[in-house]
Scaffold this motif. Structure first.
Motif, PDB file in Angstrom:
ATOM      1  N   MET A  75       0.854  -1.191   0.000  1.00  0.00           N
ATOM      2  CA  MET A  75       0.000   0.000   0.000  1.00  0.00           C
ATOM      3  C   MET A  75       0.886   1.236   0.000  1.00  0.00           C
ATOM      4  N   LEU A 101      -0.842   6.835   1.910  1.00  0.00           N
ATOM      5  CA  LEU A 101      -2.169   6.403   2.366  1.00  0.00           C
ATOM      6  C   LEU A 101      -2.099   5.849   3.788  1.00  0.00           C
ATOM      7  N   LEU A 102      -1.007   5.160   4.099  1.00  0.00           N
ATOM      8  CA  LEU A 102      -0.823   4.652   5.471  1.00  0.00           C
ATOM      9  C   LEU A 102      -0.720   5.818   6.458  1.00  0.00           C
ATOM     10  N   GLU A 103       0.051   6.836   6.076  1.00  0.00           N
ATOM     11  CA  GLU A 103       0.189   8.009   6.941  1.00  0.00           C
ATOM     12  C   GLU A 103      -1.148   8.726   7.093  1.00  0.00           C
ATOM     13  N   ALA A 146      -4.123   7.439   6.893  1.00  0.00           N
ATOM     14  CA  ALA A 146      -5.001   6.641   7.755  1.00  0.00           C
ATOM     15  C   ALA A 146      -4.676   6.899   9.228  1.00  0.00           C
ATOM     16  N   ARG A 177      -7.268   3.041  12.597  1.00  0.00           N
ATOM     17  CA  ARG A 177      -6.241   3.217  11.564  1.00  0.00           C
ATOM     18  C   ARG A 177      -6.257   2.032  10.606  1.00  0.00           C
ATOM     19  N   THR A 178      -6.327   0.824  11.148  1.00  0.00           N
ATOM     20  CA  THR A 178      -6.356  -0.376  10.317  1.00  0.00           C
ATOM     21  C   THR A 178      -7.605  -0.398   9.435  1.00  0.00           C
ATOM     22  N   GLU A 191      -7.092   2.117   6.697  1.00  0.00           N
ATOM     23  CA  GLU A 191      -6.127   1.610   5.699  1.00  0.00           C
ATOM     24  C   GLU A 191      -6.827   0.663   4.724  1.00  0.00           C
ATOM     25  N   ASP A 192      -7.614  -0.260   5.252  1.00  0.00           N
ATOM     26  CA  ASP A 192      -8.339  -1.200   4.401  1.00  0.00           C
ATOM     27  C   ASP A 192      -9.312  -0.469   3.476  1.00  0.00           C
ATOM     28  N   ALA A 230      -7.359   1.363   0.815  1.00  0.00           N
ATOM     29  CA  ALA A 230      -6.756   0.444  -0.155  1.00  0.00           C
ATOM     30  C   ALA A 230      -7.739   0.128  -1.276  1.00  0.00           C
TER      31      ALA A 230
END
Length: 161
Positions: A1, A5-7, A9, A82-83, A86-87, A90
């Motif tokens: 990913m 995008l992780l940041e 989230a 956050r998880t 992220e999903d 994605a």
């Protein structure tokens, strides 16, 4: 990913939960609800609750926690949110800009914090970003053997001599 995008989230989960159990919650919730409506809410398999339902659960749980313990409860819930974000991102990377704008606008400066403290002169320099700082300016070291509150030496003498 994509790392951005992780940041996003992580920043967004913090901003969203910062609004929970505050006067800003309904405004944040309506913004998130609109975003989910436009980009499709992530429903779990087997009828699990979607993002908005889980956010409502988070907000209700935070509301039930004593105010002094709320930040620890927010921190505990932030990782799970956050998880989930992220999903969701994605599957919908096109929603990233809108999520970023929402949390920056509604989350305010709490989404990214920077503080610079510059001191000039002989005294100490203090800075507080959030909360309260109590400063006791009395000297606490015993380098000269004085009490520093009444001008007398702790050994019974007088500083002035």
């Amino acid at each position: 990913m994509d790392p951005t995008l992780l940041e996003l989230a992580g920043i967004s989960s913090t901003a969203i939960l910062a609004a929970a159990a505050t006067d800003a919650w309904q405004t944040m919730r309506s913004g998130v609800a609109g975003l989910l409506r436009r980009h499709g809410e992530n429903r779990g398999e087997n009828g699990e609750p979607g993002l908005l339902e889980r956010l409502d659960e988070d907000a209700a749980a935070l509301e039930a926690v004593a105010e002094d313990d709320r930040q620890a409860a927010r921190d505990a819930r932030a990782e799970a949110l956050r998880t989930r974000l992220e999903d969701w991102l994605a599957e919908r990377p096109q929603a990233a800009a809108e999520l970023e704008a929402l949390t920056a606008r509604r989350g305010g400066p709490a989404t990214r914090n920077v503080m610079h403290v510059n001191g000039h002169g002989p005294g100490p320099t203090y800075g507080v970003m959030f909360g309260t700082m109590n400063v006791d300016n009395r000297r606490t070291d015993d380098t000269d053997g004085t009490d520093d509150t009444d001008g007398t030496d702790r050994n019974g003498g007088n500083d002035a001599s």
